[in-house]
Design a protein around this motif. Structure first.
Motif, PDB file in Angstrom:
ATOM      1  N   SER A  45      70.164 -10.670 -91.321  1.00 34.12           N
ATOM      2  CA  SER A  45      70.485  -9.128 -91.394  1.00 34.12           C
ATOM      3  C   SER A  45      71.068  -8.508 -90.501  1.00 34.12           C
ATOM      4  CB  SER A  45      68.998  -8.520 -92.013  1.00 34.12           C
ATOM      5  OG  SER A  45      69.085  -7.253 -92.003  1.00 34.12           O
ATOM      6  N   THR A  46      70.813  -8.843 -89.155  1.00 38.74           N
ATOM      7  CA  THR A  46      71.313  -8.249 -87.966  1.00 38.74           C
ATOM      8  C   THR A  46      72.749  -8.846 -87.764  1.00 38.74           C
ATOM      9  OG1 THR A  46      69.274  -8.524 -87.030  1.00 38.74           O
ATOM     10  CG2 THR A  46      71.207  -8.151 -85.651  1.00 38.74           C
ATOM     11  N   ILE A  47      73.069  -9.852 -88.045  1.00 37.88           N
ATOM     12  CA  ILE A  47      74.623 -10.242 -88.140  1.00 37.88           C
ATOM     13  C   ILE A  47      75.085  -9.596 -89.375  1.00 37.88           C
ATOM     14  CG2 ILE A  47      76.016 -12.324 -88.768  1.00 37.88           C
ATOM     15  CD1 ILE A  47      74.023 -14.220 -87.502  1.00 37.88           C
ATOM     16  N   ALA A  48      74.617  -9.228 -90.444  1.00 39.42           N
ATOM     17  CA  ALA A  48      75.688  -8.752 -91.523  1.00 39.42           C
ATOM     18  C   ALA A  48      75.434  -7.171 -91.263  1.00 39.42           C
ATOM     19  CB  ALA A  48      74.452  -9.022 -92.875  1.00 39.42           C
ATOM     20  N   GLN A  49      74.767  -6.614 -90.557  1.00 42.30           N
ATOM     21  CA  GLN A  49      74.702  -5.084 -90.080  1.00 42.30           C
ATOM     22  C   GLN A  49      75.841  -4.998 -89.173  1.00 42.30           C
ATOM     23  OE1 GLN A  49      70.704  -3.607 -89.699  1.00 42.30           O
ATOM     24  NE2 GLN A  49      69.972  -4.349 -91.645  1.00 42.30           N
ATOM     25  N   ASN A  50      75.737  -5.921 -88.208  1.00 37.49           N
ATOM     26  CA  ASN A  50      76.734  -5.650 -86.986  1.00 37.49           C
ATOM     27  C   ASN A  50      77.995  -5.832 -87.366  1.00 37.49           C
ATOM     28  OD1 ASN A  50      76.846  -5.125 -84.268  1.00 37.49           O
ATOM     29  ND2 ASN A  50      77.224  -7.196 -84.043  1.00 37.49           N
ATOM     30  N   ASP A  51      78.353  -6.546 -88.211  1.00 36.00           N
ATOM     31  CA  ASP A  51      79.679  -7.108 -88.627  1.00 36.00           C
ATOM     32  C   ASP A  51      80.370  -6.210 -89.661  1.00 36.00           C
ATOM     33  OD1 ASP A  51      82.101  -8.628 -89.640  1.00 36.00           O
ATOM     34  OD2 ASP A  51      81.415  -9.971 -88.018  1.00 36.00           O
ATOM     35  N   PRO A  52      81.491  -5.707 -89.713  1.00 31.82           N
ATOM     36  CA  PRO A  52      82.185  -5.071 -90.689  1.00 31.82           C
ATOM     37  C   PRO A  52      82.425  -5.519 -92.004  1.00 31.82           C
ATOM     38  CG  PRO A  52      83.515  -4.911 -88.855  1.00 31.82           C
ATOM     39  CD  PRO A  52      82.441  -5.770 -88.424  1.00 31.82           C
ATOM     40  N   ARG A  53      82.143  -7.119 -91.910  1.00 34.70           N
ATOM     41  CA  ARG A  53      82.364  -7.861 -93.030  1.00 34.70           C
ATOM     42  C   ARG A  53      81.158  -8.052 -93.825  1.00 34.70           C
ATOM     43  NH1 ARG A  53      84.246 -13.032 -90.723  1.00 34.70           N
ATOM     44  NH2 ARG A  53      83.000 -12.502 -89.130  1.00 34.70           N
ATOM     45  N   GLY A  54      79.906  -7.535 -93.230  1.00 34.09           N
ATOM     46  CA  GLY A  54      78.892  -7.624 -93.920  1.00 34.09           C
ATOM     47  C   GLY A  54      78.205  -9.161 -94.129  1.00 34.09           C
ATOM     48  N   TRP A  55      77.719  -9.387 -95.127  1.00 25.71           N
ATOM     49  CA  TRP A  55      76.961 -10.499 -95.409  1.00 25.71           C
ATOM     50  C   TRP A  55      78.053 -11.756 -95.452  1.00 25.71           C
ATOM     51  CZ3 TRP A  55      72.009 -11.793 -94.948  1.00 25.71           C
ATOM     52  CH2 TRP A  55      71.164 -10.780 -95.049  1.00 25.71           C
ATOM     53  N   VAL A  56      79.360 -11.511 -95.570  1.00 27.61           N
ATOM     54  CA  VAL A  56      80.314 -12.669 -95.288  1.00 27.61           C
ATOM     55  C   VAL A  56      80.125 -13.204 -93.895  1.00 27.61           C
ATOM     56  CG1 VAL A  56      82.730 -13.072 -95.161  1.00 27.61           C
ATOM     57  CG2 VAL A  56      81.882 -11.562 -97.014  1.00 27.61           C
ATOM     58  N   ALA A  57      79.954 -12.358 -92.950  1.00 30.49           N
ATOM     59  CA  ALA A  57      79.679 -12.720 -91.587  1.00 30.49           C
ATOM     60  C   ALA A  57      78.749 -13.706 -91.252  1.00 30.49           C
ATOM     61  CB  ALA A  57      79.609 -11.674 -90.690  1.00 30.49           C
ATOM     62  N   VAL A  58      77.734 -13.725 -92.198  1.00 23.63           N
ATOM     63  CA  VAL A  58      76.528 -14.523 -91.980  1.00 23.63           C
ATOM     64  C   VAL A  58      77.121 -16.011 -92.386  1.00 23.63           C
ATOM     65  CG1 VAL A  58      74.143 -15.223 -92.919  1.00 23.63           C
ATOM     66  CG2 VAL A  58      74.879 -12.845 -92.542  1.00 23.63           C
ATOM     67  N   PHE A  59      77.873 -16.087 -93.495  1.00 24.37           N
ATOM     68  CA  PHE A  59      78.376 -17.424 -93.911  1.00 24.37           C
ATOM     69  C   PHE A  59      79.548 -17.885 -93.079  1.00 24.37           C
ATOM     70  CE2 PHE A  59      76.170 -15.239 -97.493  1.00 24.37           C
ATOM     71  CZ  PHE A  59      75.269 -16.376 -97.530  1.00 24.37           C
ATOM     72  N   ASP A  60      79.918 -16.968 -92.159  1.00 25.23           N
ATOM     73  CA  ASP A  60      81.492 -17.579 -91.441  1.00 25.23           C
ATOM     74  C   ASP A  60      80.557 -17.889 -90.021  1.00 25.23           C
ATOM     75  OD1 ASP A  60      83.857 -17.838 -90.033  1.00 25.23           O
ATOM     76  OD2 ASP A  60      84.312 -15.688 -90.144  1.00 25.23           O
ATOM     77  N   THR A  61      80.392 -19.062 -89.805  1.00 26.13           N
ATOM     78  CA  THR A  61      79.788 -19.507 -88.587  1.00 26.13           C
ATOM     79  C   THR A  61      80.555 -19.766 -87.634  1.00 26.13           C
ATOM     80  OG1 THR A  61      79.582 -21.822 -89.419  1.00 26.13           O
ATOM     81  CG2 THR A  61      77.624 -20.423 -89.906  1.00 26.13           C
ATOM     82  N   THR A  62      81.809 -19.525 -87.622  1.00 26.26           N
ATOM     83  CA  THR A  62      82.655 -19.923 -86.849  1.00 26.26           C
ATOM     84  C   THR A  62      82.767 -19.102 -85.712  1.00 26.26           C
ATOM     85  OG1 THR A  62      84.418 -19.074 -87.948  1.00 26.26           O
ATOM     86  CG2 THR A  62      84.236 -21.274 -88.116  1.00 26.26           C
ATOM     87  N   ASN A  63      82.260 -17.826 -86.088  1.00 22.21           N
ATOM     88  CA  ASN A  63      82.185 -16.514 -85.008  1.00 22.21           C
ATOM     89  C   ASN A  63      80.863 -16.457 -84.381  1.00 22.21           C
ATOM     90  OD1 ASN A  63      84.859 -15.686 -85.221  1.00 22.21           O
ATOM     91  ND2 ASN A  63      84.357 -14.394 -87.015  1.00 22.21           N
ATOM     92  N   TRP A  64      79.987 -17.139 -84.891  1.00 21.87           N
ATOM     93  CA  TRP A  64      78.614 -17.352 -84.018  1.00 21.87           C
ATOM     94  C   TRP A  64      78.537 -17.794 -82.723  1.00 21.87           C
ATOM     95  CZ3 TRP A  64      74.130 -19.435 -87.636  1.00 21.87           C
ATOM     96  CH2 TRP A  64      74.162 -18.535 -88.772  1.00 21.87           C
ATOM     97  N   GLY A  65      77.923 -17.261 -81.653  1.00 21.40           N
ATOM     98  CA  GLY A  65      77.978 -17.754 -80.455  1.00 21.40           C
ATOM     99  C   GLY A  65      76.755 -18.812 -80.560  1.00 21.40           C
ATOM    100  N   PRO A  66      76.661 -19.384 -79.261  1.00 24.10           N
ATOM    101  CA  PRO A  66      75.663 -20.328 -79.054  1.00 24.10           C
ATOM    102  C   PRO A  66      74.237 -19.814 -79.173  1.00 24.10           C
ATOM    103  CG  PRO A  66      77.159 -20.149 -77.284  1.00 24.10           C
ATOM    104  CD  PRO A  66      77.491 -19.275 -78.090  1.00 24.10           C
ATOM    105  N   ASP A  67      73.891 -18.664 -78.736  1.00 21.63           N
ATOM    106  CA  ASP A  67      72.597 -18.198 -78.796  1.00 21.63           C
ATOM    107  C   ASP A  67      72.002 -17.926 -80.308  1.00 21.63           C
ATOM    108  OD1 ASP A  67      72.030 -17.908 -76.042  1.00 21.63           O
ATOM    109  OD2 ASP A  67      72.965 -16.049 -75.762  1.00 21.63           O
ATOM    110  N   ALA A  68      73.099 -17.158 -81.195  1.00 21.32           N
ATOM    111  CA  ALA A  68      72.936 -17.132 -82.607  1.00 21.32           C
ATOM    112  C   ALA A  68      72.597 -18.633 -83.102  1.00 21.32           C
ATOM    113  CB  ALA A  68      74.194 -16.363 -83.322  1.00 21.32           C
ATOM    114  N   TRP A  69      73.409 -19.517 -82.784  1.00 19.04           N
ATOM    115  CA  TRP A  69      73.017 -20.866 -83.551  1.00 19.04           C
ATOM    116  C   TRP A  69      71.729 -21.515 -82.953  1.00 19.04           C
ATOM    117  CZ3 TRP A  69      74.913 -23.328 -87.058  1.00 19.04           C
ATOM    118  CH2 TRP A  69      76.407 -23.327 -87.534  1.00 19.04           C
TER     119      TRP A  69
END
Length: 155
Positions: A105-129
Motif C-alpha cells: 500500500s505504501t509503494i502504491a500510494q507513493n508512486d504515481p502509477r499506483g498499484w502498477v508500481a507494486v508489481f514493477d519490482t525493477t524500481n524497488w530498492g534493496p530495503d524494499a526487497w
C-alpha cells in the motif's frame, strides 16, 4: 516452572524467543537510525514524501514493538497451553500478511502509477526487497511449526 514456550520444539523456540524479536527490533532501529522515510524505499525513480508523513509508519512500528513484547509475555509467563500457543502463531501469521499489505500500500500510494508500481519490482530498492522477502522466511517457519515439521507441539 513450565511455560507456554516450553511446549515448542527447539528450533521454533529459538526462532520465536530470540531470532524474530531480535530481527524486528533491529529492523525498527535501522529504520529510525537511517532517518529515511519508508516511502523513500518504494521507488528509486520518485521523490519521497516529506518526513511528517511518517506518523502512520511510526505508529505501526510502535504497535509492532508492543505486540512483540506481548507475544513474549504470552510465551514466557503463561502456563503451558497448546491452544494459546497455536493461536499466538496464527496471530503472527496475520501480522506477516498485514506487513505485506502495508508495504505494498505504501509503494502504491507513493508512486504515481499506483498499484502498477507494486508489481514493477525493477524500481524497488534493496530495503524494499528486504521488507518484502523477510515475511516469506517467517511465514515458512510459522507454518512449519503448526504443521509439526520441527516436531510436535507438546501439550
Amino acid at each position: 516452572m513450565a511455560t507456554t514456550a516450553s511446549l515448542l520444539p527447539i528450533i521454533p523456540r529459538i526462532f520465536f524467543l530470540y531470532l524474530e524479536p531480535a530481527a524486528i527490533a533491529y529492523g525498527m532501529f535501522s529504520q529510525y537510525a537511517s532517518r529515511r522515510p519508508i516511502f523513500e524505499l518504494s521507488s528509486k525513480a520518485h521523490n519521497a514524501l516529506p518526513l511528517p508523513s511518517l506518523i502512520v509508519p511510526s505508529m505501526a512500528t510502535g504497535y509492532l514493538f508492543n505486540m512483540m513484547l506481548y507475544g513474549l509475555v504470552i510465551l514466557l509467563a503463561s502456563p503451558p497451553n497448546k491452544r494459546l500457543l497455536q493461536l499466538h502463531i496464527w496471530v503472527l501469521i496475520i501480522a506477516d500478511l498485514t506487513h505485506w499489505a502495508g508495504l505494498f500500500s505504501t509503494i502504491a500510494q507513493n508512486d504515481p502509477r499506483g498499484w502498477v508500481a507494486v508489481f514493477d519490482t525493477t524500481n524497488w530498492g534493496p530495503d524494499a526487497w528486504n521488507l518484502a522477502i523477510y515475511p516469506i522466511t517467517t511465514l515458512g517457519i510459522k507454518f512449519a511449526t503448526l504443521a509439526g515439521w520441527f516436531g510436535e507441539i507438546r501439550g
